[in-house]
Structures are given as C-alpha cells and as structure tokens.
Scaffold this motif. Sequence first.
Motif, PDB file in Angstrom:
ATOM      1  N   LYS A   7      38.913  -9.866  -3.312  1.00 57.91           N
ATOM      2  CA  LYS A   7      37.507 -10.242  -3.316  1.00 57.91           C
ATOM      3  C   LYS A   7      36.757  -9.398  -2.294  1.00 57.91           C
ATOM      4  N   ALA A   8      35.566  -8.925  -2.688  1.00 61.07           N
ATOM      5  CA  ALA A   8      34.721  -8.191  -1.756  1.00 61.07           C
ATOM      6  C   ALA A   8      34.328  -9.128  -0.623  1.00 61.07           C
ATOM      7  N   TYR A   9      34.340  -8.613   0.592  1.00 59.69           N
ATOM      8  CA  TYR A   9      34.102  -9.422   1.779  1.00 59.69           C
ATOM      9  C   TYR A   9      33.365  -8.588   2.802  1.00 59.69           C
ATOM     10  N   ARG A  10      32.136  -8.915   3.090  1.00 60.70           N
ATOM     11  CA  ARG A  10      31.300  -8.184   4.043  1.00 60.70           C
ATOM     12  C   ARG A  10      31.384  -6.690   3.818  1.00 60.70           C
ATOM     13  N   LYS A  11      32.042  -5.961   4.724  1.00 61.96           N
ATOM     14  CA  LYS A  11      32.165  -4.501   4.614  1.00 61.96           C
ATOM     15  C   LYS A  11      33.545  -4.074   4.142  1.00 61.96           C
ATOM     16  N   TYR A  13      37.375  -5.922   2.015  1.00 64.13           N
ATOM     17  CA  TYR A  13      37.977  -6.799   1.019  1.00 64.13           C
ATOM     18  C   TYR A  13      38.923  -7.779   1.691  1.00 64.13           C
ATOM     19  N   THR A  14      39.168  -8.885   1.022  1.00 63.05           N
ATOM     20  CA  THR A  14      40.192  -9.831   1.427  1.00 63.05           C
ATOM     21  C   THR A  14      41.005 -10.145   0.184  1.00 63.05           C
ATOM     22  N   ASN A  27      43.076  -8.596   5.119  1.00 68.24           N
ATOM     23  CA  ASN A  27      41.689  -8.142   5.129  1.00 68.24           C
ATOM     24  C   ASN A  27      41.689  -6.633   5.280  1.00 68.24           C
ATOM     25  N   ILE A  29      38.758  -3.640   6.378  1.00 68.04           N
ATOM     26  CA  ILE A  29      37.400  -3.357   6.809  1.00 68.04           C
ATOM     27  C   ILE A  29      37.337  -1.883   7.177  1.00 68.04           C
TER      28      ILE A  29
END
Length: 44
Positions: A7-11, A13-14, A27, A29
């Motif tokens: 899943k896309a997460y902030r800057k 993926y997680t 994660n 980043i």
Amino acid sequence: MKIIGLKAYRKGYTGFLENEEAYIFFNTIKGRYKLVQAYPKVMI
C-alpha cells in the motif's frame, strides 16, 4: 519471496512479504527498506 500486501504510504510503501521462514511487515521510504516486524511461520 512473495509480496502479499502493498500500500502507498506517505512518501513510500508499507506491506507484507512472505518467505520460507516468516511473514515480514515492512516500510520503504525514499528507497530505504525498514523491517518493522517479522512473524515466524510455525509448522504443526
């Protein structure tokens, strides 16, 4: 190794990976990988 969730997460993926020994929550980043938690597979 298989990716079983991403899943896309902030800057970054997680997600979850699966290998022969464990399930791995991670994660990323800016191209850096960080292992958050590993859950060993239990053979019954």
